[in-house]
Motif scaffolding. Sequence first.
Motif, short mmCIF file in Angstrom:
data_model
loop_
_atom_site.label_atom_id
_atom_site.label_comp_id
_atom_site.label_asym_id
_atom_site.label_seq_id
_atom_site.Cartn_x
_atom_site.Cartn_y
_atom_site.Cartn_z
N GLU A 1 -5.26 -6.00 -13.74
CA GLU A 1 -5.51 -6.89 -12.61
C GLU A 1 -4.49 -8.03 -12.60
O GLU A 1 -3.95 -8.41 -13.63
N LYS A 2 -4.28 -8.59 -11.44
CA LYS A 2 -3.38 -9.73 -11.32
C LYS A 2 -4.11 -10.98 -11.78
O LYS A 2 -5.34 -11.01 -11.68
N ASP B 1 -17.66 -4.23 -21.59
CA ASP B 1 -17.76 -5.66 -21.26
C ASP B 1 -18.40 -6.34 -22.46
O ASP B 1 -19.30 -5.77 -23.08
N HIS C 1 -5.63 -10.64 -20.72
CA HIS C 1 -4.82 -9.57 -20.11
C HIS C 1 -3.72 -9.07 -21.05
O HIS C 1 -3.52 -7.86 -21.19
N TRP D 1 -10.96 -11.60 -17.74
CA TRP D 1 -10.35 -12.89 -17.41
C TRP D 1 -8.87 -12.86 -17.82
O TRP D 1 -8.48 -12.12 -18.74
N ASN D 2 -8.10 -13.71 -17.19
CA ASN D 2 -6.64 -13.67 -17.38
C ASN D 2 -6.20 -13.93 -18.82
O ASN D 2 -5.16 -13.47 -19.25
N ARG E 1 -24.22 -6.30 -18.72
CA ARG E 1 -23.35 -5.94 -17.60
C ARG E 1 -22.73 -4.56 -17.84
O ARG E 1 -22.65 -3.75 -16.94
N SER F 1 -17.10 -8.85 -11.18
CA SER F 1 -17.03 -8.68 -9.72
C SER F 1 -16.00 -7.65 -9.27
O SER F 1 -16.33 -6.70 -8.57
N ILE F 2 -14.75 -7.85 -9.67
CA ILE F 2 -13.69 -6.99 -9.09
C ILE F 2 -13.76 -5.56 -9.62
O ILE F 2 -13.24 -4.64 -8.99
N TRP G 1 -15.08 -19.27 -14.83
CA TRP G 1 -13.80 -19.07 -15.53
C TRP G 1 -12.61 -19.42 -14.65
O TRP G 1 -11.56 -19.80 -15.16
N1 LIG Z 1 -7.05 -8.06 -6.89
C1 LIG Z 1 -7.89 -8.95 -6.40
O1 LIG Z 1 -7.98 -9.18 -5.22
C2 LIG Z 1 -8.78 -9.69 -7.37
C3 LIG Z 1 -9.93 -10.33 -6.92
C4 LIG Z 1 -10.74 -10.98 -7.85
C5 LIG Z 1 -10.38 -11.01 -9.19
N2 LIG Z 1 -9.24 -10.39 -9.61
C6 LIG Z 1 -8.84 -10.41 -11.02
O2 LIG Z 1 -9.74 -9.60 -11.75
C7 LIG Z 1 -10.00 -10.17 -13.03
C8 LIG Z 1 -11.49 -10.37 -13.22
O3 LIG Z 1 -12.00 -11.20 -12.20
P1 LIG Z 1 -13.57 -11.15 -11.74
O4 LIG Z 1 -13.65 -11.95 -10.50
O5 LIG Z 1 -14.03 -9.74 -11.74
O6 LIG Z 1 -14.24 -11.97 -12.94
P2 LIG Z 1 -15.73 -11.79 -13.51
O7 LIG Z 1 -16.01 -12.99 -14.34
O8 LIG Z 1 -16.67 -11.45 -12.40
O9 LIG Z 1 -15.63 -10.50 -14.45
C9 LIG Z 1 -14.86 -10.47 -15.62
C10 LIG Z 1 -15.65 -9.70 -16.68
O10 LIG Z 1 -14.82 -9.53 -17.82
C11 LIG Z 1 -15.60 -9.70 -19.00
N3 LIG Z 1 -14.67 -10.06 -20.07
C12 LIG Z 1 -13.88 -11.15 -20.13
N4 LIG Z 1 -13.11 -11.11 -21.22
C13 LIG Z 1 -13.42 -9.96 -21.89
C14 LIG Z 1 -12.97 -9.36 -23.08
N5 LIG Z 1 -12.02 -9.93 -23.82
N6 LIG Z 1 -13.52 -8.19 -23.46
C15 LIG Z 1 -14.49 -7.59 -22.71
N7 LIG Z 1 -14.96 -8.13 -21.57
C16 LIG Z 1 -14.43 -9.29 -21.14
C17 LIG Z 1 -16.61 -10.79 -18.64
O11 LIG Z 1 -17.76 -10.71 -19.46
C18 LIG Z 1 -16.91 -10.44 -17.17
O12 LIG Z 1 -18.02 -9.57 -17.05
C19 LIG Z 1 -9.17 -11.45 -13.09
O13 LIG Z 1 -7.96 -11.20 -13.73
C20 LIG Z 1 -8.93 -11.79 -11.62
O14 LIG Z 1 -7.73 -12.52 -11.42
C21 LIG Z 1 -8.45 -9.72 -8.73
#
Ligand SMILES: NC(=O)c1ccc[n+]([C@@H]2O[C@H](COP(=O)([O-])OP(=O)(O)OC[C@H]3O[C@@H](n4cnc5c(N)ncnc54)[C@H](O)[C@@H]3O)[C@@H](O)[C@H]2O)c1
Length: 360
Positions: free
Chosen positions: A95-96, A35, A78, A74-75, A40, A13-14, A163
Amino acid sequence: MGKLKIGVIGAGSISDMHFQSYQKNNEVEIYAICDMNEQRAQEKTNKYGAEKYYTHYKNLLEDPQVDAVSICTWNNSHAEISIAALKAGKHVLIEKPLCKTVEEAHQIEEAVKESGKVLQVGFVRRFGTNTEVLKKFIDSDELGEIYYAKASCIRPLGNPGGWFADKERSGGGPLIDLGVHVIDLCWYLMGKPKVKSISGNTYSKLGNRSNIKNLSFYKAADYDPDYNTVEDMANAIIRFENGASLMIDVSFTLHAKKEEFAVSLYGDKGGAEIEPELLLVTEKNDTILNAQPQIDSLSFDFNKGFQSEIDHFVSCCLGERETISPVQDGVEMMKILCGIYESSETGAEVQFDEDVEVKQ
Ligand SMILES: NC(=O)c1ccc[n+]([C@@H]2O[C@H](COP(=O)([O-])OP(=O)(O)OC[C@H]3O[C@@H](n4cnc5c(N)ncnc54)[C@H](O)[C@@H]3O)[C@@H](O)[C@H]2O)c1
């Protein structure tokens, strides 16, 4: 000089906010995407016109063409991915939250020092226009000494599941997901005072309330109504060495009347609300004034905030400036977040000093 080649790791998403902002920056090219979900990775590669895609981050990092990466996974990954990226000589926008534990945060800090590369923590709220405008007023001493701040981020119903609801992958619930933004915003605007003590509470009373009907909310792609291992809500009082204090409460689920997002700062010359709308409160000629700036958006504008965050990161990678969101701030934020969890577990205040840090 050619364009800076960007790799984005984690295409969920982000990542779209990162991609869209890089697309609008003339100094960069979106070069590679990774990814572990291949479909995706492929979709985003087509959508954003990247040259390559990978399903393992190590392969992306081995590519010598990549200059800098955004880490949007995912966190729980990180720390591992950012350390590997720095070791591979890439600049990093992470990302945070920075990671899951204070120990990991210190390991990332060490890797930044050793590599000499840029690492910027994605505290995007620092880049909101409302924050930037208020920071100028604070820097010109309009608020005086800021001794109290308060932040609430309350959702009656809004555990995204997937997650986010899995402590192993997220590190925690609303505290680590929503709390990190508002605590950092206050701490940054208060002038980043040193933490002295923390008293916090977390509650897991309501679960994710997946039984609720006729009220919609954001759900993660892998939402499972029966799975939740994170807290519903958290609150804390954080005391700083300069005598200032910060009070917060955040929730994914709570029997609250409505959603609430409010962040305020109080100084001895004036006060300010940043959310829900920027407003300055002051005193002139024995009269209290509420002053509202005339700016395009009085609350956080997601698109502008991300654009400004990405533009700043790119400019830091090009050596034009130092990041305003360095790894040390990510470490301090992890001490605060983990301190709140620790205080909640022990039922006692956590004390900080030069030598003693919160255990993991
Ligand atoms: N700054 C903001 O306002 C904000 C908003 C939402 C999320 N975030 C942060 O962004 C990060 C992702 O959140 P999201 O909502 O996009 O989650 P999400 O689940 O939509 O996307 C995460 C993606 O990472 C992939 N992934 C996970 N671990 C992996 C790895 N080891 N290697 C390769 N790909 C991997 C997953 O398959 C998934 O497609 C988190 O850390 C979240 O805290 C920040």
